[in-house]
Scaffold this motif. Structure first.
Motif, PDB file in Angstrom:
ATOM      1  N   UNK A  72       0.825  -1.205   0.000  1.00  0.00           N
ATOM      2  CA  UNK A  72       0.000   0.000   0.000  1.00  0.00           C
ATOM      3  C   UNK A  72       0.857   1.251   0.000  1.00  0.00           C
ATOM      4  N   UNK A  73       0.343   2.289  -0.666  1.00  0.00           N
ATOM      5  CA  UNK A  73       1.014   3.581  -0.664  1.00  0.00           C
ATOM      6  C   UNK A  73       0.769   4.312   0.640  1.00  0.00           C
ATOM      7  N   UNK A  74       1.661   5.242   0.961  1.00  0.00           N
ATOM      8  CA  UNK A  74       1.533   6.027   2.190  1.00  0.00           C
ATOM      9  C   UNK A  74       0.209   6.777   2.244  1.00  0.00           C
ATOM     10  N   UNK A  75      -0.319   7.142   1.075  1.00  0.00           N
ATOM     11  CA  UNK A  75      -1.554   7.918   0.997  1.00  0.00           C
ATOM     12  C   UNK A  75      -2.780   7.038   0.742  1.00  0.00           C
ATOM     13  N   UNK A  76      -2.724   5.765   1.137  1.00  0.00           N
ATOM     14  CA  UNK A  76      -3.827   4.835   0.892  1.00  0.00           C
ATOM     15  C   UNK A  76      -5.148   5.404   1.419  1.00  0.00           C
ATOM     16  N   UNK A  77      -6.197   5.171   0.630  1.00  0.00           N
ATOM     17  CA  UNK A  77      -7.554   5.564   1.014  1.00  0.00           C
ATOM     18  C   UNK A  77      -8.426   4.328   0.798  1.00  0.00           C
TER      19      UNK A  77
END
Length: 143
Positions: free
Chosen positions: A29-34
């Motif tokens: 997952x990316x740091x900015x996961x939503x």
């Protein structure tokens, strides 16, 4: 971890859940996961919150003595040079330590992915269930 193909990331998702490995799970997952999830919260934003959700989930499975086998069905992957999405059905089947299947649920899912430094990461995840028009409850057993 380096996920050259979207399928590599999906295999990591399956094995990290089965092994209840929080660090490996969130590595996809990316740091900015939503995330829009079916359980408890309307949404989850950012790795710290998503990591805590995974920890609570995996700790609960450990306390219950359960492992989850994950299977994707009707999988569609569209992959561009730096953006991709995958969608289909994901089944989570719970097994006890003796290998007896206890239960399963199937959700609909969509992953939005971005390529960063040559590796795919999930930047948006959405899971859902159909809702009964009669009682407003999620339908967990359609598959």
């Amino acid at each position: 971890m380096n996920f050259i193909q979207v399928q590599d990331l999906l295999e990591n998702y399956k094995s990290a859940i089965y092994e209840k490995d929080v660090e490996r799970f969130v590595s996809a997952y990316g740091a900015d996961i939503h995330v829009y999830d079916c359980w408890d919260n309307w949404e989850c934003k950012g790795i710290p919150a998503w990591k805590e959700n995974a920890k609570v989930w995996f700790d609960g499975l450990n306390a219950e003595g359960v492992s989850l086998k994950v299977d994707f069905a009707d999988l569609e992957i569209q992959e561009g040079s730096d953006l991709a999405f995958a969608h289909g059905a994901v089944t989570f089947a719970a097994y006890n330590q003796s290998g007896e299947k206890l239960r399963q649920i199937t959700n609909r899912f969509t992953f939005g992915l971005r390529k960063e430094q040559g590796s795919w990461i999930i930047i948006h995840e959405h899971s859902s269930l159909p809702i009964s028009m009669e009682n407003g409850k999620g339908l967990f057993d359609l598959r």
